[in-house]
Motif scaffolding. Structure first.
Motif, PDB file in Angstrom:
ATOM      1  N   SER A  98      44.954  28.734  46.055  1.00  0.00           N
ATOM      2  CA  SER A  98      43.821  29.080  46.918  1.00  0.00           C
ATOM      3  C   SER A  98      43.913  30.526  47.387  1.00  0.00           C
ATOM      4  O   SER A  98      42.896  31.207  47.540  1.00  0.00           O
ATOM      5  N   ASP A  99      45.152  31.021  47.600  1.00  0.00           N
ATOM      6  CA  ASP A  99      45.305  32.409  48.041  1.00  0.00           C
ATOM      7  C   ASP A  99      44.852  33.384  46.960  1.00  0.00           C
ATOM      8  O   ASP A  99      44.308  34.453  47.261  1.00  0.00           O
ATOM      9  N   GLU A 103      41.058  35.963  46.863  1.00  0.00           N
ATOM     10  CA  GLU A 103      40.945  37.389  46.558  1.00  0.00           C
ATOM     11  C   GLU A 103      39.756  37.684  45.644  1.00  0.00           C
ATOM     12  O   GLU A 103      39.246  38.806  45.629  1.00  0.00           O
ATOM     13  N   LEU A 104      39.299  36.676  44.909  1.00  0.00           N
ATOM     14  CA  LEU A 104      38.202  36.881  43.954  1.00  0.00           C
ATOM     15  C   LEU A 104      36.829  36.749  44.598  1.00  0.00           C
ATOM     16  O   LEU A 104      35.809  36.847  43.918  1.00  0.00           O
ATOM     17  N   ASN A 125      50.292  36.296  40.687  1.00  0.00           N
ATOM     18  CA  ASN A 125      50.185  35.652  41.999  1.00  0.00           C
ATOM     19  C   ASN A 125      49.027  36.261  42.792  1.00  0.00           C
ATOM     20  O   ASN A 125      48.204  36.993  42.246  1.00  0.00           O
ATOM     21  N   SER A 126      48.999  35.973  44.104  1.00  0.00           N
ATOM     22  CA  SER A 126      47.886  36.452  44.936  1.00  0.00           C
ATOM     23  C   SER A 126      47.865  37.971  45.040  1.00  0.00           C
ATOM     24  O   SER A 126      46.792  38.579  45.134  1.00  0.00           O
ATOM     25  N   GLU A 127      49.035  38.609  45.029  1.00  0.00           N
ATOM     26  CA  GLU A 127      49.058  40.076  45.058  1.00  0.00           C
ATOM     27  C   GLU A 127      48.438  40.639  43.789  1.00  0.00           C
ATOM     28  O   GLU A 127      47.669  41.617  43.831  1.00  0.00           O
ATOM     29  N   GLU A 131      44.904  42.894  43.303  1.00  0.00           N
ATOM     30  CA  GLU A 131      44.840  44.114  42.503  1.00  0.00           C
ATOM     31  C   GLU A 131      43.768  44.004  41.417  1.00  0.00           C
ATOM     32  O   GLU A 131      42.987  44.949  41.197  1.00  0.00           O
ATOM     33  N   VAL A 132      43.709  42.866  40.757  1.00  0.00           N
ATOM     34  CA  VAL A 132      42.730  42.659  39.688  1.00  0.00           C
ATOM     35  C   VAL A 132      41.303  42.666  40.238  1.00  0.00           C
ATOM     36  O   VAL A 132      40.407  43.322  39.693  1.00  0.00           O
ATOM     37  N   ALA A 133      41.089  41.960  41.351  1.00  0.00           N
ATOM     38  CA  ALA A 133      39.748  41.886  41.937  1.00  0.00           C
ATOM     39  C   ALA A 133      39.261  43.260  42.380  1.00  0.00           C
ATOM     40  O   ALA A 133      38.099  43.625  42.147  1.00  0.00           O
TER      41      ALA A 133
END
Length: 364
Positions: A98-99, A103-104, A125-127, A131-133
């Motif tokens: 969910s984390d 981010e998306l 992971n969420s980090e 970064e991707v988003a």
């Protein structure tokens, strides 16, 4: 999709039993049954039914920040299912992540689906999701992809590292950024673009152009407001009337003043920004109606000439015996107001003026 705000401030929910069974939803959250997607839907249903995030926390142990995360992430998950993703992505995020999906939230549905596939393929992971988003969002603002890069999430992230690497002269940092870019690059063309920086890192001695000294004003106080100065007391109504209303234009509130007009800059506080026709009068503190035992000092009186309606909590500029005076009236008087006093500005207090000239002494 915008972030779902925390629950409403209502502390006494008014549920509709025909629409939801609040107790079942609360038990689902207390026992952490099913999966986080259902938790997010339950939190959203309870908040729509009138339960505040604080009440839900007290009833279930789900902190408000957790409620917000699972609600937003569950909406993102639903959009992934709507667009269509692989079974691997579906099963990966049904039980956890969910984390990462949170981010998306800043992406479109199609971008979310592509990003989710990339996150699972690279086991990020969420980090990594953050970064991707961010990279995809920045990349999407371009009218077309830059040469050598595609709209794939991996290329979008690689492009950001490619740009950063070009700006660095430090060999170690430049090499680190190149390595990160190669790690994310999806297409061979993108890899070639980044690999070309490897030879440039060692073979080029050309100095890059410096960055522009760009600064964005964040607070309203950072943008001072120029106010016309009428003069120093004593003044007459003719002195006040000869100062025209000041017009402010553009994002920087530019003032076009008369050749002989005098202005003073004051902080952009709300009380100043809201004034419709402000002017400044110079005087000494002992010329104010209420005398204080402090040492007299020069002050600025800011008058809004547009405010001429009596208010028992305000001081007003009036004409008395041919001169301008600041007066307070406990009851509505039979006199004409020339403006309301909205601010008395005292100068910055300097403890030791001689010492203030020696910056090195102050720093110590």
């Amino acid at each position: 999709m915008t972030e779902v705000p925390p629950g409403s401030p209502e502390s006494h929910p008014q549920t509709n039993s025909e629409q939801i069974n609040a107790e079942d939803l609360l038990n689902l959250l207390r026992r952490k049954e099913r999966n986080w997607v259902e938790w997010g839907k339950a939190c959203q249903q309870l908040q729509k039914a009138g339960y505040s995030s604080q009440v839900i926390f007290e009833e279930t142990g789900f902190e408000p920040i957790q409620q917000n995360q699972v609600m937003v992430a569950s909406q993102v998950y639903t959009s992934l299912i709507t667009v269509g993703v692989s079974d691997e992505v579906r099963s990966r995020f049904e039980t956890s992540g969910s984390d990462s999906l949170y981010e998306l939230r800043i992406l479109t549905q199609e971008e979310r689906a592509a990003a989710a596939e990339f996150l699972v393929a690279r086991n990020l992971n969420s980090e990594g999701a953050h970064e991707v988003a961010k990279a995809i969002k920045t990349f999407s603002r371009r009218s077309r992809p830059p040469e050598g890069f595609t709209n794939h999430p991996g290329d979008a992230v690689a492009y950001q590292y490619w740009k950063l690497a070009k700006q660095h002269n430090d060999l170690q940092e430049r090499s680190r950024l190149i390595a990160r870019g190669l790690m994310f690059a999806h297409t061979q063309q993108a890899r070639q673009q980044i690999e070309e920086l490897l030879t440039g890192a060692f073979g080029s001695t050309q100095r890059p152009a410096p960055r522009l000294p760009i600064y964005r004003l964040e607070a309203e106080e950072d943008l001072p407001r120029l106010l016309p100065v009428v003069g120093s007391l004593p003044l007459t109504i003719a002195d006040l009337n000869q100062v025209p209303k000041t017009d402010y234009t553009g994002a920087f509130s530019i003032v076009k003043g008369l050749r002989e007009q005098t202005f003073v800059a004051v902080p952009g506080w709300q009380v100043v920004l809201k004034a419709q026709d402000p002017v400044v009068i110079l005087c000494h503190s002992n010329q104010l109606p209420i005398q204080q035992n402090n040492k007299p000092e020069e002050i600025l009186l800011i008058i809004d000439r547009s405010q001429q309606q009596w208010d028992g909590d305000s001081y007003f500029l009036v004409e008395e015996s041919g001169q301008l005076e600041i007066k307070w009236f406990p009851d509505s008087p039979d006199v004409s107001f020339l403006g309301r006093l909205i601010l008395v500005l005292r100068p910055k207090k300097i403890l030791d003026e001689a010492l203030s000239q020696d910056v090195w002494q102050i720093d110590e």
